[in-house]
Scaffold this motif. Structure first.
Motif, PDB file in Angstrom:
ATOM      1  N   GLN A 247      12.640 -72.456  17.912  1.00  0.00           N
ATOM      2  CA  GLN A 247      13.268 -73.685  17.432  1.00  0.00           C
ATOM      3  C   GLN A 247      12.641 -74.210  16.151  1.00  0.00           C
ATOM      4  O   GLN A 247      13.344 -74.562  15.209  1.00  0.00           O
ATOM      5  N   GLY A 248      11.311 -74.320  16.087  1.00  0.00           N
ATOM      6  CA  GLY A 248      10.691 -74.877  14.896  1.00  0.00           C
ATOM      7  C   GLY A 248       9.189 -74.995  15.035  1.00  0.00           C
ATOM      8  O   GLY A 248       8.560 -74.337  15.871  1.00  0.00           O
ATOM      9  N   THR A 249       8.610 -75.895  14.224  1.00  0.00           N
ATOM     10  CA  THR A 249       7.155 -76.084  14.174  1.00  0.00           C
ATOM     11  C   THR A 249       6.850 -77.554  13.953  1.00  0.00           C
ATOM     12  O   THR A 249       7.554 -78.232  13.185  1.00  0.00           O
ATOM     13  N   PHE A 250       5.818 -78.062  14.605  1.00  0.00           N
ATOM     14  CA  PHE A 250       5.385 -79.435  14.349  1.00  0.00           C
ATOM     15  C   PHE A 250       4.962 -79.551  12.885  1.00  0.00           C
ATOM     16  O   PHE A 250       4.010 -78.903  12.442  1.00  0.00           O
ATOM     17  N   ALA A 251       5.679 -80.404  12.156  1.00  0.00           N
ATOM     18  CA  ALA A 251       5.371 -80.609  10.740  1.00  0.00           C
ATOM     19  C   ALA A 251       4.372 -81.736  10.537  1.00  0.00           C
ATOM     20  O   ALA A 251       3.728 -81.826   9.495  1.00  0.00           O
ATOM     21  N   GLY A 252       4.228 -82.610  11.504  1.00  0.00           N
ATOM     22  CA  GLY A 252       3.281 -83.715  11.446  1.00  0.00           C
ATOM     23  C   GLY A 252       3.060 -84.271  12.830  1.00  0.00           C
ATOM     24  O   GLY A 252       3.975 -84.257  13.660  1.00  0.00           O
ATOM     25  N   SER A 253       1.840 -84.734  13.116  1.00  0.00           N
ATOM     26  CA  SER A 253       1.540 -85.257  14.439  1.00  0.00           C
ATOM     27  C   SER A 253       0.352 -86.200  14.358  1.00  0.00           C
ATOM     28  O   SER A 253      -0.610 -85.932  13.621  1.00  0.00           O
ATOM     29  N   SER A 254       0.423 -87.300  15.111  1.00  0.00           N
ATOM     30  CA  SER A 254      -0.674 -88.252  15.157  1.00  0.00           C
ATOM     31  C   SER A 254      -0.876 -88.741  16.581  1.00  0.00           C
ATOM     32  O   SER A 254       0.046 -89.321  17.178  1.00  0.00           O
ATOM     33  N   PHE A 255      -2.072 -88.524  17.147  1.00  0.00           N
ATOM     34  CA  PHE A 255      -2.446 -88.995  18.478  1.00  0.00           C
ATOM     35  C   PHE A 255      -3.933 -88.707  18.682  1.00  0.00           C
ATOM     36  O   PHE A 255      -4.402 -87.608  18.357  1.00  0.00           O
ATOM     37  N   PRO A 256      -4.729 -89.666  19.247  1.00  0.00           N
ATOM     38  CA  PRO A 256      -4.362 -91.060  19.531  1.00  0.00           C
ATOM     39  C   PRO A 256      -4.370 -91.903  18.256  1.00  0.00           C
ATOM     40  O   PRO A 256      -4.367 -91.373  17.158  1.00  0.00           O
ATOM     41  N   GLY A 257      -4.454 -93.235  18.472  1.00  0.00           N
ATOM     42  CA  GLY A 257      -4.258 -94.174  17.370  1.00  0.00           C
ATOM     43  C   GLY A 257      -2.783 -94.502  17.266  1.00  0.00           C
ATOM     44  O   GLY A 257      -2.363 -95.648  17.380  1.00  0.00           O
TER      45      GLY A 257
END
Length: 514
Positions: A247-257
């Motif tokens: 399907q695809g790829t994580f292009a950006g991710s933020s955790f925690p905060g």
């Protein structure tokens, strides 16, 4: 409420509720073509006009003419198919799109075609004959190697069945045709270097798989992919769709905060303005206006489906075992492991994606979601939306088709009312159905085809009683009955009920989108 809320699906193993293995989800509905707009070209969506001018080589005026012709063509074809019987050999719009062409095997029937306003041509094989040839090829499809043969279809324009093969594989395709026992002169073999591949819809609430072993839910489709929860995957993590297809790829991710992310999908996936209602239909997404505290809100996820509650708070900080997350909204709609990242929607307005919670859908609980507008702003993303609903206006008295008192209950009868811009008068033309902003569909009561049958709203099911087409002549037709939506007894007052009636071309049966 449990003192220890947890995220509902994550890349971390400890204290997280995630699915153990990929499992097929619910496929998105097939792509469809929306009914044509009968307004002047200047009132057409700019993107539509520009795309048709670019891709079809049309002027702006020709775009409007073509769309009006296309709206009427299915009704004409349906009538002629019934009148011509076994002599019907197919129907199509030529490249200029000006008039429907219908093929017949009996020249004596040409006047019948012309009487319906269509052009006529004589063909050697009927549609039923061509369909029989295709079925014979279908019966041997397991022996059609995908390396050599790309597929086959009935081509009514050439009055033949076309088999498509890769360059250099004409002999293999011809052998396949011969082995199928069909008349050789009924089949054409053509070559194409491009092999077909499946395409899939991105829909809120559907399952996806991260790194091959973690399950989460799609939030909302955006241009180029979808948004979801940050704890579901890190930047660079690969994803599989509900069907375990790349399907695809994580292009950006933020955790925690924070707890947000977005996935950039490949060309096999098409973003759609839909959220899975887990009742056989979709809720359409018209925008992302924040709802007030106390508003009803529903969420969609692969584990517990469609669940609703109210918004209890905003801009809250929650301390998970992995760290604190700020800026979350709180609701009493329940959620469980695997629902993470799924869509939250109030009416037709996107609200956010599932972050975490306490409790479950058996005993109840509290759930927090990450507001969607923050995600869009951080990554510069554009939400895929329907753009809101359209009115259906009577040409006779300029009143709108209306849900009485905004009562969106199953079986509520429809009426005409002074146009007022409320959600009770907002309709989405979606694949042959007319949907309210609360995901109910225009419906003929009890699936009746009789004159006088009530026009109502009902839970969307896609059955023939919920199919309507607005023709170029302004008739709002139910194809199952081949009858029109009619203002009962020519009532010219607010509150006039709607019924199904023989299409008579009268003013009380004429409608427009407005």
């Amino acid at each position: 409420m449990s003192p220890h809320p947890r995220v509902l699906g994550s890349f971390a193993a400890a204290l997280l509720l995630v699915g153990a293995a990929p499992a097929p989800g619910v496929a998105g509905p097939p792509a469809t073509t929306a009914p044509a707009h009968r307004a002047a070209p200047a009132d057409l969506p700019p993107g539509l006009v520009e795309a048709m001018r670019r891709d079809l080589g049309l002027t702006a005026a020709q775009v409007g003419d073509r769309l009006r012709t296309e709206a009427a063509a299915p009704a004409v074809e349906r009538r002629l198919r019934a009148k011509l019987g076994p002599a019907f050999a197919g129907a199509w719009l030529p490249t200029d799109g000006k008039r429907l062409t219908v093929a017949v095997t009996d020249p004596a029937l040409a006047p019948v075609v012309r009487a319906e306003g269509a052009d006529v041509t004589v063909a050697g094989r009927s549609e039923s004959t061509l369909d029989a040839v295709k079925r014979a090829l279908d019966r041997r499809r397991a022996r059609a190697g995908s390396r050599d043969i790309h597929g086959w279809h009935v081509d009514v324009v050439s009055n033949s069945v076309v088999v498509t093969a890769r360059p250099g594989a004409t002999a293999a395709a011809t052998a396949y045709v011969r082995a199928s026992g069909v008349p050789a002169d009924a089949v054409r073999v053509v070559t194409s270097p491009a092999a077909p591949r499946p395409l899939y819809d991105i829909r809120g609430g559907d399952q996806y798989v991260i790194n091959g072993n973690t399950l989460c839910s799609v939030g909302f489709a955006v241009v180029g992919g979808f948004v979801t929860a940050g704890h579901c995957g890190r930047a660079g993590s690969p994803t599989l769709g509900f069907n375990n297809v790349s399907q695809g790829t994580f292009a950006g991710s933020s955790f925690p905060g924070d707890d947000y992310a977005w996935v950039r999908t490949n060309s096999s996936w098409t973003p759609q303005p839909w959220v899975n209602s887990y009742s056989g239909g979709n809720v359409t997404v018209a925008g992302s206006q924040d709802a007030a505290i106390g508003s009803s809100v529903c969420r969609s996820g692969r584990t517990t489906g469609w669940r609703c509650g109210t918004i209890l708070g905003r801009n809250e900080t929650v301390v998970y075992p992995q760290g604190a997350v700020s800026g979350l909204s709180r609701s009493n709609a329940c959620a469980e492991g695997g629902d993470s990242g799924g869509a939250w929607i109030s009416g037709n307005q996107a609200q956010g994606v599932t972050s975490g919670g306490s409790g479950n859908c058996s005993s109840g609980g509290t759930t927090w979601f990450q507001p969607v507008n923050e995600i869009l702003g951080v990554y510069g993303l554009s939400l895929v939306t329907t753009g809101g609903g359209e009115r259906i206006v009577s040409n006779w008295n300029n009143r709108c088709i209306d849900v009485p008192n905004s009562n969106f209950s199953d079986g509520a009868p429809l009426q005409t009312w002074t146009c007022n811009g409320t959600s009770a008068q907002a309709w989405a033309f979606t694949g042959g159905t007319l949907r309210t902003q609360n995901n109910k569909c225009m419906d003929v009561a009890w699936g009746s085809t009789a004159n006088g049958a009530t026009i109502q709203i009902a839970n969307c099911s896609g059955n023939p009683a919920q199919q309507f087409v607005l023709s170029a002549a302004g008739d709002l037709v139910n194809p199952q009955a081949n009858k029109c939506v009619d203002i009962t007894d020519w009532n010219n007052s607010d509150g006039a009920r709607l019924q199904l009636w023989d299409c008579a071309g009268t003013a009380n049966q004429k409608w427009r989108r407005g």
